[in-house]
Enzyme design. Structure first.
Site, PDB file in Angstrom:
ATOM      1  N   ASP A  55     -11.937  -9.049 -17.639  1.00 53.61           N
ATOM      2  CA  ASP A  55     -12.081 -10.300 -18.407  1.00 53.61           C
ATOM      3  C   ASP A  55     -10.698 -10.687 -18.921  1.00 53.61           C
ATOM      4  O   ASP A  55     -10.119  -9.991 -19.752  1.00 53.61           O
ATOM      5  CB  ASP A  55     -13.057 -10.074 -19.563  1.00 53.61           C
ATOM      6  CG  ASP A  55     -13.264 -11.314 -20.417  1.00 53.61           C
ATOM      7  OD1 ASP A  55     -12.562 -12.331 -20.221  1.00 53.61           O
ATOM      8  OD2 ASP A  55     -14.134 -11.255 -21.304  1.00 53.61           O
ATOM      9  N   HIS A 107       0.814  -1.213   0.000  1.00 53.49           N
ATOM     10  CA  HIS A 107       0.000   0.000   0.000  1.00 53.49           C
ATOM     11  C   HIS A 107       0.849   1.265   0.000  1.00 53.49           C
ATOM     12  O   HIS A 107       0.384   2.345  -0.380  1.00 53.49           O
ATOM     13  CB  HIS A 107      -0.934  -0.009   1.209  1.00 53.49           C
ATOM     14  CG  HIS A 107      -2.218   0.719   0.999  1.00 53.49           C
ATOM     15  ND1 HIS A 107      -2.361   1.780   0.113  1.00 53.49           N
ATOM     16  CD2 HIS A 107      -3.449   0.548   1.551  1.00 53.49           C
ATOM     17  CE1 HIS A 107      -3.607   2.213   0.135  1.00 53.49           C
ATOM     18  NE2 HIS A 107      -4.293   1.490   0.995  1.00 53.49           N
TER      19      HIS A 107
END
Length: 458
Positions: free
Chosen positions: A400, A173
């Site tokens: 996808d 992070h």
């Protein structure tokens, strides 16, 4: 989890390691996160259809994994700093240290695993998130960002299920925020699906700080010398549940909140978060006290990560690779919140978010340089608090990889505590999902709250 079988581990490097930057200094927004957990989000897919066989054979499965690994490497060509490591420069002249990303191409971790006997339904069907399964689908559980000195800044575990695939991504992070995380995921899936990417390349420069502060940031030694500090475990066991809110119900909550407050400024997300704030607070008070909850003077807080890219002038691009968020806190007494209801809660969130303008960004940056303070997870853990990370604006279901859209998104164990609400776009357009982490007792009681559950899609 004993059902996880690790098949292979590879450190994937960018194919072309030539980049403009060899070192990227961490900004205050990055440095403040050194002692908290990584970002862990993953996507669940149905298994690709086989070419001819009844099921994917070993050769086809291996081909798929190698394809994902190759496209992962090509994505690292674009996001090459994420193949590096954190580095610490000790400044003996004033007993401080400075942190940066060393773009050394050491590699991101790619693990191929199998969850024997685990199906897609085992993850989706239970009322509560099966943490024992989901958490095992991610790497670097329990690691804090400071450990990026020796551990990868990016790690992915691709896990084969009986009838599906889970791609669990972990990112340091301190190297980037949620926008960066999903930019990487979106780019990787596009390269996997089409062989190329139209997503704009990340912006690595820190020029937006010019005239505000100077880099590198210097941190007193004592601030980071004990990164192993353990968080006190919760006194009650925690559970998670994903609540799905349809577009129409969100619109109703927004309309109701704005009508109650005589305004049109409250957004859909603010209304939904206000609804959760009131509902969870009411449930917690009914469990813990027999007194009149609407007269309680106890303080309740809702902490929120607010994106600052569009709050700067000129705006900071979404392609900026780094953290560009501020922590905002809305505060109320329990009594006032429950008396005011949805409109009051949503308005408090609206006012807090509206305050996070460019001057607040500059105030934070300058204040951090003068008095650097590293966040600790324990600082946001209290019995009456909620905290939300992530955003419904992130493109989750567009990922996808070449065999269809994901059927669900789940997060790992990082930064989980009683009151952590993680928000995602829902699978249907305009819908929103909240992954709610609460004590078991509170979460069960929330599910029995008719007023709250009336808004949830079952």
């Amino acid at each position: 989890m004993e059902n996880i079988r690790f098949i292979s581990t590879t450190y994937v490097q960018p194919k072309n390691q030539i980049g403009q930057y060899t070192k990227i200094e961490l900004t205050p927004c990055d440095v403040q996160l050194l002692l908290v957990d990584t970002i862990q989000k993953g996507l669940l897919f149905h298994k690709p259809e086989p070419d001819h066989e009844e099921d994917l054979n070993d050769k086809q499965r291996l081909k798929l994994i190698e394809h994902l690994k190759a496209s992962f490497s090509r994505t690292l060509d674009i996001f090459y700093p994420l193949a590096g490591r954190l580095t610490v420069t000790e400044n003996d002249d004033d007993n401080t240290a400075s942190f940066s990303v060393d773009c050394n191409g050491a590699g991101a971790q790619f693990v191929h695993a199998a969850a024997d006997g685990v199906t897609v339904a085992n993850i989706l069907d239970p009322v509560y998130v099966p943490d024992n399964i989901v958490y095992s689908l991610f790497l670097m559980n329990g690691a804090v960002n400071y450990e990026g000195k020796s551990k990868p800044l990016l790690a992915v575990q691709v896990t084969e299920l009986v009838d599906g695939i889970f791609i669990g991504l972990t990112m340091n992070h301190s190297a980037g925020d949620g926008t960066c995380f999903w930019n990487f995921f979106n780019t990787w899936s596009e390269i996997s699906r089409s062989g190329t990417s139209k997503v704009a390349k990340p912006i690595l420069g820190r020029e937006f700080l010019d005239g505000i502060i100077h880099l590198p940031i210097r941190i007193p030694f004592f601030q980071y010398q004990n990164p192993e500090e353990k968080v006190v475990p919760p006194t009650e066991p925690l559970k998670q549940r994903v609540f799905h809110f349809r577009k129409e119900k969100i619109a109703e909550l927004k309309s109701k909140a704005n009508a109650q407050m005589g305004t049109s400024r409250i957004s859909s997300l603010q209304a939904l978060m206000g609804h959760l704030w009131v509902s969870i607070t009411r449930t917690r008070r009914l469990i813990s006290s027999s007194t009149d909850v609407e007269e309680s003077p106890e303080i309740t807080m809702y902490r929120l990560l607010v994106g600052m890219r569009q709050r700067l002038h000129p705006p900071l691009s979404d392609q900026y690779l780094g953290n560009a968020v501020l922590f905002g806190t809305a505060t109320s007494t329990v009594g006032e919140l429950l008396q005011g209801g949805l409109g009051c809660a949503a308005m408090e969130l609206n006012k807090m978010i509206a305050l996070q303008m460019e001057q607040e960004v500059k105030k934070f940056l300058e204040g951090f340089v003068e008095n650097p303070r590293l966040l600790k997870r324990s600082a946001v853990m209290s019995s009456n608090s909620l905290a939300t990370g992530s955003s419904p604006r992130f493109d989750v279901y567009g990922n996808d990889f070449g065999w269809g859209r994901p059927v669900a998104v789940r997060s790992g164990s990082g930064n989980k505590f009683d009151g952590k609400l993680t928000v995602f776009a829902g699978a249907e357009e305009g819908s929103i999902d909240f992954e709610v982490c609460l004590s078991t007792q509170t979460l069960q009681a929330l599910a029995e709250d008719a007023e709250f559950m009336e808004s949830v899609a079952v």
